[in-house]
Every structure is written in structure tokens, then in C-alpha cells.
Design an enzyme around this catalytic site. Sequence first.
Site: not given
Ligand code: GDP
Ligand code: IMO
Ligand code: MG
Length: 423
Positions: A13, A17-18, A41, A224, A301
Site C-alpha cells: 500500500d 499503483a499511483k 492498487h 505487496q 478489506t
Molecule cells: P498500492 O497498493 O501500493 O498501490 O497502494 P494503495 O492503492 O493500496 O494505497 C495507497 C493510497 O494512497 C490510495 O488510496 C492512493 O490513492 C493514495 N495515494 C497515493 N499517493 C498519494 C499521495 O501522494 N498523497 C495522498 N494523499 N494519497 C496518495
Molecule cells: P498491495 O499490493 C498490504 C497482507 C495481509 C496480511 C498478509 C498476508 O495492495 O500493496 P495474504 O492475503 O496475502 O495471505 O495476507 O499480507 N497483505 C497486504 N498488505 N497491501 C497488500 O497488497 C497486501 N496483500 C497482502 O494484510 O497481513
Molecule cells: Mg494496496
Amino acid sequence: MPAKLIVGTQWGDEGKAKVIDYLAKETEIVVRYQGGANAGHTVKVGEDKYIFRLIPSGILYPRTICVLGGGMVIDPDAMFAEIEELEAKGIHVAGRLRIADNAHLLMPYHKEIDVLTEEASGAHKIGTTKRGIGACYSDKVNRQGIRISMLYNESFYTEILPRLIEQKNNFLTKVYNAKPVVFETIKEKLLTLREKIRDMVINVPYYLNMELASGKQILLEGAQGTMLDLDFGTYPYVTSSNPTTGGALAGSGISFRYLEDVIGICKAYSTRVGEGPYPTEIFGEEGEALRKAGNEFGSVTGRPRRCGWFDVEVVRHAARINGLSALALTKIDVLDNLETIKVATGYELNGKRIDYFPSCSVNDVKVIYEEFPGWQEPTSHITKLKNLPKNTRKYIDALAKYCGVPIQWISVGPGRESTIALK
Ligand code: GDP
Ligand code: IMO
Ligand code: MG
């Protein structure tokens, strides 16, 4: 050498993706190489928000080809739900999606086993996303998995599938006292599936290496993050695949010789979802405030993400393992209101300074912090480095120096436009 790899440097997280969306405009092919629908993402384009689970984040560019690599575990129901959602929003996926014939199929029983295993683990649960990831990869490693290519072999349905289902039912009924799955139902589902995906299934290593040889640009999209890596993360509180560089090669089949850049994505602080050690976690009201400012709730989730300070040892670990050539620092704007920002600059273990992330005993480390003055002004509208507040630049410079990797992009908001490129 035109392949670029994007990896998470923390616990997922990070805003991968951004950054992928930002970089994908120059790329012809985007490849997911591991994980499954555990990923969430998020890409924000104008007022539209997309949350990708299995489909690579590059799909929003109309000419980009998107590939689900062989290292993935693919839940076909989740994949078709995602395709339908995208098509409903006017994003045409048809004709632009390729699926590796060596990827594994994630079956409904994998999700059931994930849930049952977590329930049975009580206080020792991992806190998985319940998407069946561990159960599917276990079958792969145990040579009881279903590869996409197997669907096209008639003897699979008469010789292999009956045995796999029998083994699964033994497990479900004897270990968990759960209901058995029905062979005929699964066979029908797979026969339907193979027709639906027939035109998308390809030999991915052949395709990608050929495209690379002809000069195409490829972006490899990690899911991840390094600290969730099966081998290099905080085991057993990890996912069941390798999001790191080794996993990108194994999960895509591209030759390492094509790998040009490895870009690590890190938040300007840190988060973690699920259980497991987290040395810089912030508890109480301060943690709550950061969660609110960063809107840190799981995109898959909805679970509240644990929040903490930036941990240099974590990102240095990621730099070492992945061979990072650059960093993209995200969510700097989330820190805008803080008076003071802490950074973990090192650890002590048993009274001695260590300069690596330990494979175990993570709970025993004493964290050494350095404090930085905040900037307490908005940064989201800023598009040039020189316009960032002085204290923001000091903070960014210190992180780059401590991590030993140049910061090439700074993200100050979720949208494409909120990105500062440093060169
Ligand atoms: P990923 O799994 O690594 O692609 O990240 P996620 O999408 O799960 O979580 C990142 C969150 O932060 C998302 O809601 C994005 O829209 C948000 N986001 C990404 N870059 C920035 C940023 O520079 N500033 C802010 N405020 N939000 C961001
Ligand atoms: P992105 O790609 C954050 C975490 C789960 C748990 C552990 C194992 O969006 O960054 P799993 O379901 O993979 O067996 O869970 O890994 N987890 C993530 N945490 N971002 C993710 O993906 C995750 N994918 C799995 O919360 O702790
Ligand atoms: Mg994520």
C-alpha cells in the site's frame, strides 16, 4: 534495456499503483508478476477512482497491453468481476489482456481454506486478506495446483482433477469438518472458463522477451511489498509470494539482462495491515490522527491500517534485496500538519547497534529516532521541488541520504498531476 520494475519497499500500500499509472504512459506493456486478488492498487484520474486487484494498473491507457504473469494466483471470478467493472466504466479490456499459461488458478476452496485456517489459528492468525492466497500457493509448491495450461489437456479432467478434488475433500472434511466440494461443479466451471479465456492465454516468457528484444518498453508491477516477502519479510507474518526483484524475474520470465531500473515505492511514513511485528508503529491518538490524515483503510478489506514512522532500516533492507536504482516517495502531503516528524534511523538489538533488518527478533529491537521539524503548510498543489517548503526538502534529503538511494519522484496527492519528477 527497457524493462522497469516497481516494487513496494515497506508492507504494501505504498502507492505503487499511483506511480505505475504515472509511469505507464511511456510504456507499451505492464505485467503483474505475483500475488493475486489480495492486492488493492488505487489509481485516481480526475474524479474517477479505480481499485485494481488482478488487472495491471496500466489498463487505463487505451493502447497498453496488460499481462497476468506466471507467478500469479488468479481467481477467475475476481478477474471477470474486475473486467466487468472496468468495461462498465468505459475501459475496454477485451483484446488487451494476456494471461500466462503457467499462472495458477485460485479456486473457491482456496478461499475457504484461507478463512478456516485463519479461524483455527486464533491468536496466531496472520490477518490475511482471506482471498485464498496462501492456500493456492501451498498447492502450487506441493504440486497439487491447477495451472492455466492444464485446462486445455483432456486427460486433466479424467486423471488429475478427480485426484486433486479427492485430496481437497479429505482435507476439508477431515481437518476442518467442512463440506466437501463437488467434482462435477468444479469440472463444469473449469470447462466454461477455458473457453472464456482461450484467446488470452499465452506463453508469457516467450512473448515478453521477444517484445523486449524488439525494443518495447515493459513495466513490471509488484504487489505487496518487501516486508511482506515470503523470504525477506517478517515471516510468518507475510504473504505467500516474492514481491521482490527475484520474484519479478521468476513470475514474469523476463531475462534479468533486460532489467534497467528497479524503482522502490515508499510512503513518507509507513503502514501495515494485518498482524506481525512493526518496530515504528504509532499507537493511540497520534496513530489515529495519521490514519485519518492518510485515509489509511485497506482498499481490499476496508481494515484500518496500522500507521508508523518512516523506518530507514526497512527501506535500506528493500534497497539491498531489490537492487533499487531509485525511490518514489509518496504521501508526503499526509505529513503537512505535523509539528514534528520522527524517523527511525537505526536499531539496537541486545544493547548493540545493528545496521540490518533482523530476520527474527524484530520485536526485540530498540528503535533509534531522529526528529525533524514539520512544515505545517499544504504541499498538494506543488509541482516543482524548489517550491516545496524548506523543511519538506530537508526531510526528503535526509531520507534519501539515510536510505542510500536517490529519490526520483515525490508524490503529493493521489492524482497523476500531483507528482514531482526530480529529473
Ligand atoms: P498500492 O497498493 O501500493 O498501490 O497502494 P494503495 O492503492 O493500496 O494505497 C495507497 C493510497 O494512497 C490510495 O488510496 C492512493 O490513492 C493514495 N495515494 C497515493 N499517493 C498519494 C499521495 O501522494 N498523497 C495522498 N494523499 N494519497 C496518495
Ligand atoms: P498491495 O499490493 C498490504 C497482507 C495481509 C496480511 C498478509 C498476508 O495492495 O500493496 P495474504 O492475503 O496475502 O495471505 O495476507 O499480507 N497483505 C497486504 N498488505 N497491501 C497488500 O497488497 C497486501 N496483500 C497482502 O494484510 O497481513
Ligand atoms: Mg494496496
